[in-house]
Design a protein around this motif. Structure first.
Motif, PDB file in Angstrom:
ATOM      1  N   GLN A  33       1.803   8.407   0.187  1.00  0.00           N
ATOM      2  CA  GLN A  33       1.112   8.390   1.482  1.00  0.00           C
ATOM      3  C   GLN A  33      -0.046   7.381   1.468  1.00  0.00           C
ATOM      4  OE1 GLN A  33      -0.906  12.040   2.383  1.00  0.00           O
ATOM      5  NE2 GLN A  33      -1.207  11.492   4.537  1.00  0.00           N
ATOM      6  N   ILE A  34      -0.797   7.379   0.384  1.00  0.00           N
ATOM      7  CA  ILE A  34      -1.967   6.487   0.289  1.00  0.00           C
ATOM      8  C   ILE A  34      -1.508   5.028   0.147  1.00  0.00           C
ATOM      9  CG2 ILE A  34      -4.024   5.923  -1.069  1.00  0.00           C
ATOM     10  CD1 ILE A  34      -4.029   8.998  -1.856  1.00  0.00           C
ATOM     11  N   ASP A  36       1.287   3.758   1.180  1.00  0.00           N
ATOM     12  CA  ASP A  36       1.780   3.345   2.504  1.00  0.00           C
ATOM     13  C   ASP A  36       0.612   2.879   3.378  1.00  0.00           C
ATOM     14  OD1 ASP A  36       4.454   3.739   2.098  1.00  0.00           O
ATOM     15  OD2 ASP A  36       4.477   5.789   2.896  1.00  0.00           O
ATOM     16  N   TYR A  37      -0.472   3.622   3.310  1.00  0.00           N
ATOM     17  CA  TYR A  37      -1.658   3.261   4.099  1.00  0.00           C
ATOM     18  C   TYR A  37      -2.194   1.873   3.692  1.00  0.00           C
ATOM     19  CZ  TYR A  37      -6.384   3.359   5.972  1.00  0.00           C
ATOM     20  OH  TYR A  37      -7.550   3.022   6.613  1.00  0.00           O
ATOM     21  N   ILE A  40      -1.556  -1.753   5.446  1.00  0.00           N
ATOM     22  CA  ILE A  40      -2.357  -2.296   6.542  1.00  0.00           C
ATOM     23  C   ILE A  40      -2.991  -3.638   6.128  1.00  0.00           C
ATOM     24  CG2 ILE A  40      -4.432  -1.002   5.889  1.00  0.00           C
ATOM     25  CD1 ILE A  40      -5.187  -0.678   8.730  1.00  0.00           C
TER      26      ILE A  40
ATOM     27  N   ALA B 307      -8.887   0.722   3.200  1.00  0.00           N
ATOM     28  CA  ALA B 307      -7.780   0.387   2.294  1.00  0.00           C
ATOM     29  C   ALA B 307      -8.274  -0.517   1.161  1.00  0.00           C
ATOM     30  CB  ALA B 307      -6.660  -0.295   3.068  1.00  0.00           C
ATOM     31  N   LEU B 419      -6.017  11.624   2.089  1.00  0.00           N
ATOM     32  CA  LEU B 419      -6.262  10.508   3.003  1.00  0.00           C
ATOM     33  C   LEU B 419      -7.237  10.912   4.119  1.00  0.00           C
ATOM     34  CD1 LEU B 419      -5.471   7.555   3.232  1.00  0.00           C
ATOM     35  CD2 LEU B 419      -3.508   8.237   4.617  1.00  0.00           C
ATOM     36  N   GLN B 420      -7.102  12.144   4.633  1.00  0.00           N
ATOM     37  CA  GLN B 420      -8.050  12.644   5.640  1.00  0.00           C
ATOM     38  C   GLN B 420      -9.465  12.705   5.065  1.00  0.00           C
ATOM     39  OE1 GLN B 420      -8.075  13.211   8.945  1.00  0.00           O
ATOM     40  NE2 GLN B 420      -6.091  12.188   8.766  1.00  0.00           N
ATOM     41  N   LEU B 423     -11.057   9.345   4.944  1.00  0.00           N
ATOM     42  CA  LEU B 423     -11.462   8.832   6.256  1.00  0.00           C
ATOM     43  C   LEU B 423     -12.875   9.264   6.652  1.00  0.00           C
ATOM     44  CD1 LEU B 423      -8.073   9.150   8.149  1.00  0.00           C
ATOM     45  CD2 LEU B 423      -9.407   7.050   7.943  1.00  0.00           C
TER      46      LEU B 423
END
Lengths: 95, 485
Positions: A33-34, A36-37, A40, B307, B419-420, B423
């Protein structure tokens, strides 16, 4: 998924860290998941852009090589899990 | 008002006038810890005996007319900063029993200034996290609402200051770890420019991003701590060989001639409406104080910073954390039959989940075949982000944004979704990427929870940040709001 189960195991071993079966499964899902992020970043045009590894753009910092006292050996060995005389002790590395 | 409620400058006045002794002040803070600590859990180690001994020494210094502004004022130090002979755990099982053989540079500076250390405060393991839930020992709770996180990774520092369990604290900030908890706990938190303070004795997380800084009850206190801890140190080759100004000279109550920019990209998707309103109100207040405001500044690469950070920071962390091998110090697992097996087991059982995740991310990003696509790409993105800040600072003296998109969230709310959790640092991370100084100052309450305003400036322009922060603080009452415990 962006990263396979075998890659998770391979990466852990590159770092010399073992993982349980549950950890491998969990990290495969979360790291995918990370990662994939991270895609960007591919949107950014970085053609001809130099990399920045240090925000101050420091040059190498040099000093004279002058001998001075180091920490006492016993202070450093005080935190060692196992030691013998002035050495850290580990399992035999060579057969 | 109790003695534990005092700021540094208030305490220093009372100490100088001999209206209170350092011993009484220290005892008041220790009593306060006893009163609230079982609910807040800010501390990993409480050093009562040491604190009282240091308080007596401070009282002698004060009697001899040899006092500095911090002399005899009780402080807490984040457990990532080495304190000789006092456990420095980094919130990790790996260092649970580690006794540093030396002091960090900042610890030495504070000791010279007359430090009274009441304890070492909790944190996310190896400073990796945004909620202090990643501590290997226990989560720290937000003094404003004990069901919520204090932020992180310096959650113990922020909670201890907010709960009056110390007069001030030191933290460290790699992607927001001072500013985000300061915002969530309603205190002042300052991350100085990369290189402004020596990291000698700070346990390394990501070496091109880490910086130490103060968490205090107001901006004046922040300047007083900065005066003591800033400056060059030959033991940290990345510390800047620049003179340190007297930061209290920046405490000017107006903003005439200051140009403030508001970058649009920081009003991120999902930002809480009340947070947004508080930030806009804070900027309007700065305008009333004489600042010239440009509401339409743009930093187009902002959305790539997260990222970029989550490639660079884990890559550096992986290299730094390779030192934990179970041989030299720290936790050691010897159930294996070879040295290598023991090292693998030591890391499996010594590190917690988030630390392992970041080690894995960093190792992956640096591994053969992925280096160019991830690590090198991130370093180039870093250049773009830096250049945009450079351009913005040609037109603005300071940039003002939110610190965190939401107020404190519930304990457990984000632990299953890394991931949350990442953020929550979306507004603070670009500052570390570019090496800038930035502060969080209380600017409102959203449903009773603190909100902080984020003020950034160009490298080594800490004076402008402190001026904007001070003028704003003096014109508002938010810094006086305290949780009911």
């Amino acid at each position: 998924m962006a990263i396979t189960r075998e890659e998770v195991q391979h990466v852990a071993m590159l770092f010399r860290m073992s993982l349980s079966e549950e950890e491998i499964a969990k990290f495969q899902q979360q790291l995918s998941q990370i990662i994939d992020y991270f895609q960007i970043l591919q949107e950014l045009d970085t053609e001809g852009v130099p990399p920045t590894s240090n925000p101050l753009a420091l040059e190498n910092v040099m000093r004279d090589d002058e001998p001075r006292p180091s920490f006492p050996t016993e202070d450093i060995l005080a935190n060692a899990p196992r030691s013998e005389r002035d050495f850290f002790r580990v399992r035999a590395v060579l057969e | 008002m109790e003695h534990y409620n005092l700021t540094i400058h208030e305490a220093a006045d009372l100490l100088a006038r001999r209206e209170v002794s350092s011993r009484d002040l220290t005892q008041a803070v220790l009593d306060r810890i006893r009163q609230v600590e079982d609910r807040v859990k800010a501390y990993v180690t409480i050093t009562e005996e040491l604190a009282l001994k240091q308080a007596d020494e401070a009282d002698k210094r004060i009697a001899a007319g040899d006092a500095a502004p911090l002399t005899g004022v009780p402080a807490a130090i984040k457990d990532v900063i080495c304190t000789k002979g006092v456990p420095t755990t980094c919130g990790s099982r790996m260092l649970e029993n580690f006794l540093p053989p030396y002091h960090a540079h900042v610890t030495e500076r504070l000791l010279d200034a007359g430090l009274v250390m009441v304890g070492k405060v909790n944190m996310d393991e190896f400073a990796m996290g945004s909620s202090t839930e990643n501590s290997a020992f226990y989560p720290t709770r937000n003094p404003w609402d004990l069901e919520r996180v204090p932020g992180g990774s310096s959650g113990g520092s922020a909670a201890a200051v907010a709960a009056d369990e110390c007069i001030y604290a030191l933290g460290s900030d790699t992607g927001g770890s001072i500013r985000q908890p300061a915002s969530l706990c309603g205190v002042v938190g300052f991350k100085p420019t990369y290189g402004r303070i020596s990291r000698f004795g700070l346990v390394a997380f990501a070496s091109s991003l880490d910086q130490i800084g103060p968490l205090t009850k107001d901006v004046t206190d922040c300047a007083l701590v900065m005066n003591v801890v800033a400056g060059h140190d030959r033991r940290d080759s990345t510390s800047a060989p620049l003179d340190v100004p007297d930061y209290t000279q920046s405490l000017i109550p107006d903003l005439k001639g200051i140009r403030i920019g508001v970058p649009q990209e920081y009003f991120v998707e999902g930002m809480d409406d009340q947070v947004r309103a508080s930030i806009e109100a804070a900027v309007k207040k700065m305008e009333e104080l004489g600042a010239e405001v440009d509401w339409q500044v743009s930093l187009p690469s902002t959305g790539y910073a997260l990222a970029c950070y989550y490639i660079i920071a884990p890559s550096e962390a992986m290299a730094n954390l390779a030192r934990y091998d179970g041989v030299k110090y720290g936790y050691s697992n010897t159930r294996g039959d070879t040295m290598w097996r023991n090292m693998e087991l030591t890391r499996q059982h010594g590190f917690g989940d988030e630390v392992k995740r970041r080690i894995m991310l960093g190792t992956y990003a640096l591994s053969a075949g992925y280096y160019d696509a991830y690590y090198l790409k991130a370093l180039k993105a870093r250049t773009l982000i830096r250049r945009e800040f450079d351009a913005a600072f040609e037109k603005c003296d300071a940039l003002v944004t939110a610190v965190a998109p939401t107020p404190a969230f519930k304990i457990g709310e984000k632990t299953d979704d890394p991931l949350q959790m990442y953020l929550s640092d979306v507004c603070t991370i670009p500052v570390n990427i570019a090496g800038l100084p930035a502060i969080s100052v209380p600017c409102g309450l959203a449903d009773g929870l603190p909100v902080g305003v984020h003020i950034m400036a160009k490298p080594f322009d800490e004076p402008t940040i402190l001026r904007v922060a001070y003028a704003y603080e003096q014109a508002t009452e938010w810094h006086k709001a305290r949780p009911k415990l």
